[in-house]
Design a protein around this motif. Sequence first.
Motif, mmCIF file in Angstrom:
data_model
loop_
_atom_site.group_PDB
_atom_site.id
_atom_site.type_symbol
_atom_site.label_atom_id
_atom_site.label_comp_id
_atom_site.label_asym_id
_atom_site.label_seq_id
_atom_site.Cartn_x
_atom_site.Cartn_y
_atom_site.Cartn_z
ATOM 1 N N THR A 131 31.070 45.228 43.124
ATOM 2 C CA THR A 131 32.283 44.494 43.490
ATOM 3 C C THR A 131 32.200 44.039 44.943
ATOM 4 O OG1 THR A 131 33.582 45.760 41.900
ATOM 5 C CG2 THR A 131 34.800 44.655 43.661
ATOM 6 N N THR A 134 29.883 41.060 45.115
ATOM 7 C CA THR A 134 30.487 39.871 44.517
ATOM 8 C C THR A 134 31.562 39.282 45.426
ATOM 9 O OG1 THR A 134 30.082 40.766 42.314
ATOM 10 C CG2 THR A 134 31.676 38.981 42.485
ATOM 11 N N GLU A 135 32.455 40.138 45.896
ATOM 12 C CA GLU A 135 33.552 39.656 46.736
ATOM 13 C C GLU A 135 33.051 39.059 48.041
ATOM 14 O OE1 GLU A 135 36.106 43.032 47.193
ATOM 15 O OE2 GLU A 135 37.029 42.743 45.214
ATOM 16 N N ASN A 136 32.103 39.713 48.658
ATOM 17 C CA ASN A 136 31.624 39.244 49.953
ATOM 18 C C ASN A 136 30.666 38.080 49.826
ATOM 19 O OD1 ASN A 136 32.889 40.969 52.106
ATOM 20 N ND2 ASN A 136 32.196 42.494 50.644
ATOM 21 N N THR A 138 31.031 35.793 47.561
ATOM 22 C CA THR A 138 31.980 34.704 47.315
ATOM 23 C C THR A 138 32.645 34.287 48.623
ATOM 24 O OG1 THR A 138 32.373 35.553 45.095
ATOM 25 C CG2 THR A 138 34.000 34.020 45.965
#
Length: 169
Positions: A131, A134-136, A138
């Motif tokens: 996660t 993915t978040e970073n 993005t």
Amino acid sequence: MASRGKSETGKLRQNMEEQLDRLMQQLQDLEECREDLDEEEYEETKKETLEQLGEFNDSLKKIMSGDMTLVDELSGMQLVWTINVLLLCIRSMDRDVMVGKLSRDVYTQQKMEILTALRKLGEKLTPEDETFLTENATATLSQFEKVTANQGSEDKIMALASSGVKTKS
């Protein structure tokens, strides 16, 4: 690089020769002392020695067939060590960012690099780490897109990049 493992291979060869000599000497001693041992003790010791010889032979076959080399084993150990060091580094960074010893931006950048490296090494990441990636990823891509959108054309981006290079030279 071609010499990698030569010393270790020499030591392995010497150890295997010594092990074979010990096992053969053990069999010879067993035969010489047969009269001093009861039949059950003799049979048990002989069976164990022959099993050890069988295991030795199996190991020797693996090495000779190329299924196992010392360099492969050392590389595997080095990979495990590297992964463990990287995981410890992340945990240390987690602690440092919590107590304020490490800025959030530096933490995010370094953790992204380490997690990406771990993934490339084949390590299974925790759901939390996935996660985080993915978040970073993005957020980084989104930030890049905003910067490039504000720049306008590709020519302006290239000019900006090349001016940065010229001023650093």
